[in-house]
Design an enzyme around this catalytic site. Structure first.
Site, PDB file in Angstrom:
ATOM      1  N   TRP A 103      37.119  39.854  57.091  1.00  0.00           N
ATOM      2  CA  TRP A 103      35.931  39.229  56.493  1.00  0.00           C
ATOM      3  C   TRP A 103      35.116  38.501  57.539  1.00  0.00           C
ATOM      4  CZ3 TRP A 103      34.787  41.615  52.367  1.00  0.00           C
ATOM      5  CH2 TRP A 103      35.791  42.095  51.521  1.00  0.00           C
ATOM      6  N   ASP A 173      33.265  30.340  55.527  1.00  0.00           N
ATOM      7  CA  ASP A 173      33.540  31.179  54.369  1.00  0.00           C
ATOM      8  C   ASP A 173      34.881  30.700  53.814  1.00  0.00           C
ATOM      9  OD1 ASP A 173      34.264  33.108  52.564  1.00  0.00           O
ATOM     10  OD2 ASP A 173      34.179  34.785  53.974  1.00  0.00           O
ATOM     11  N   LYS A 197      38.223  34.008  43.107  1.00  0.00           N
ATOM     12  CA  LYS A 197      39.624  33.803  43.486  1.00  0.00           C
ATOM     13  C   LYS A 197      40.126  32.466  42.939  1.00  0.00           C
ATOM     14  CE  LYS A 197      38.419  36.444  47.510  1.00  0.00           C
ATOM     15  NZ  LYS A 197      38.908  37.764  47.124  1.00  0.00           N
TER      16      LYS A 197
HETATM   17  N1  PMP Z   1      35.161  36.478  52.294  1.00  0.00           N
HETATM   18  C1  PMP Z   1      36.461  36.506  51.977  1.00  0.00           C
HETATM   19  C2  PMP Z   1      37.396  35.584  52.701  1.00  0.00           C
HETATM   20  C3  PMP Z   1      36.929  37.381  50.991  1.00  0.00           C
HETATM   21  O1  PMP Z   1      38.232  37.403  50.687  1.00  0.00           O
HETATM   22  C4  PMP Z   1      36.007  38.229  50.333  1.00  0.00           C
HETATM   23  C5  PMP Z   1      36.397  39.154  49.209  1.00  0.00           C
HETATM   24  N2  PMP Z   1      37.686  39.446  49.054  1.00  0.00           N
HETATM   25  C6  PMP Z   1      34.669  38.184  50.719  1.00  0.00           C
HETATM   26  C7  PMP Z   1      34.273  37.279  51.666  1.00  0.00           C
HETATM   27  C8  PMP Z   1      33.654  39.078  50.084  1.00  0.00           C
HETATM   28  O2  PMP Z   1      33.326  38.583  48.866  1.00  0.00           O
HETATM   29  P1  PMP Z   1      32.459  39.339  47.788  1.00  0.00           P
HETATM   30  O3  PMP Z   1      33.243  40.512  47.303  1.00  0.00           O
HETATM   31  O4  PMP Z   1      32.259  38.276  46.774  1.00  0.00           O
HETATM   32  O5  PMP Z   1      31.180  39.746  48.443  1.00  0.00           O
END
Ligand code: PMP
Length: 362
Positions: A103, A173, A197
């Protein structure tokens, strides 16, 4: 309720049962409005109250005062990967990224489309098994900001201690560990987290932003991609994802009622320990992906001796009422996501299953 399983999904993920029940009870007639929360105007008083209380509760949980705003944005964590550099990486400046997993790589990729970047530290060469030490971080000269990922959902690692770079804005993030433990939120200029989450359902992303940053949003970028648009309009420039915000509001109240972030951290430490203990005491049958001092309390990743056993583990776990344990494809193996709403009973059940499975197969 005997038909609910222990849900270890990485996100969307388990929500507190009491909240699901409350949402169910309120669904047809929200607090004597004669309408569902899904059907009322976002400009109506009942929704306004939800929205305002959610912002206030979030700030109370994080100990933030008037110099921060809480925004409700759509587009997930993924849109934040782009909005952060769009708003805060001007031409001629460099944004620093610390890479601790897929990510953070994705966040960097978006920033690269928009401006100059620098990787201030990365543990990619070691399969993202750990968080870099503070000494390993090499910033560029006066970066526009530094971006980190507080918890790495796929690899199962988590920052223990956040870095402090003085005046350089720190952006994080926190999608997969937001509100799972106390931390000094005032260290951060901007925090974002998709709700699905720890905070609620998919469809809303929480952005916590220090107010001085709101003056820096370039007027040349589209209205819906500027943070100041959300701040000036109380996140209601357009129609917000009302139902998602409503559930987030209930989750925030649940957190406050249950002792806030300190109590949640204790609960999460206790839960994760049941599972890590099984890994550590398995004589190598279970191999944790993360190095012990970088272990996540939210996503616990481990391998078994071979893929066949991993397949059997996931399958038999489902039969034992333990769902969502298959690891992400890049790490393989097993991933147990044990967010705030996962109960102690769920973690104990998984630990007992791991023990039994190992005894049967080693
Ligand atoms: N950042 C992290 C740490 C994640 O775990 C995720 C999704 N699992 C995201 C960003 C992406 O998020 P989204 O699917 O809401 O765009």
């Amino acid at each position: 309720m005997t038909d609910r399983i222990f849900n270890f999904n990485a996100g969307p993920a388990v929500l507190p049962l009491d909240i699901l029940k409350q949402a169910q009870a309120e669904l047809l007639n929200y607090r004597d409005t004669g309408m569902s929360i899904l059907e009322i105007s976002h400009r109506s008083k009942p929704y306004e109250v939800i929205h305002q209380e959610a912002e206030a509760d979030m700030k109370a949980l994080l100990g933030l005062g008037d110099n921060y705003r809480v925004l409700f944005v759509q587009g997930g964590g993924s849109l934040q990967f782009a909005m952060v550099p769009m708003n805060y990486l001007p031409a001629g400046r460099i944004a620093d990224y610390i890479l601790t997993g897929s990510w953070s790589e994705k966040a960097l990729q978006e920033a690269k489309l928009l401006g100059q970047t620098h990787v201030a530290a990365t543990t990619a060469g070691e399969g993202y098994r750990r968080i870099p030490s503070l000494q390993e971080i090499k910033l560029s000269d006066k970066p526009a900001y530094v971006h980190i990922t507080s918890n790495n959902t796929i690899y199962g690692t988590q920052w223990r201690e956040f870095p402090n770079f003085g005046d350089i804005p720190l952006m994080a993030d926190m999608s997969s560990d937001m509100l799972s433990r106390p931390f000094d939120a005032k260290k951060f200029a901007l925090i974002y987290a998709g709700a699905q989450k720890n905070l609620g359902p998919a469809g809303v992303t929480i952005v916590i932003i220090r107010k001085d940053l709101l003056d820096e949003c370039p007027p040349t970028i589209p209205t819906m991609l500027r943070y100041d648009t959300y701040a000036k309009n109380d996140s209601m420039y357009n129609t917000p994802p009302c139902f998602s915000v409503y559930i987030v509001h209930l989750v925030l109240q649940w957190l406050r009622k249950n002792g806030g972030l300190a109590a949640m951290e204790k609960h999460n430490q206790e839960k994760a320990a049941f599972i890590y203990r099984q890994i550590d005491q398995s004589g190598g049958f279970y191999r944790g992906h993360a190095e012990p001092d970088s272990r996540s309390l939210m996503n616990i990743t481990f391998r078994l001796p071979n893929e066949e056993l991993e397949g059997a583990f996931v399958k038999e776990a489902v039969q034992a009422g333990l769902g969502g344990l298959k690891g992400y494809r890049t790490v393989g193996g097993i991933r147990a996501s044990v967010y705030n709403a996962m109960s102690k009973e769920g973690c104990l059940a998984l630990a007992a299953f791991m023990d039994e499975f190992r005894k049967k197969n080693s």
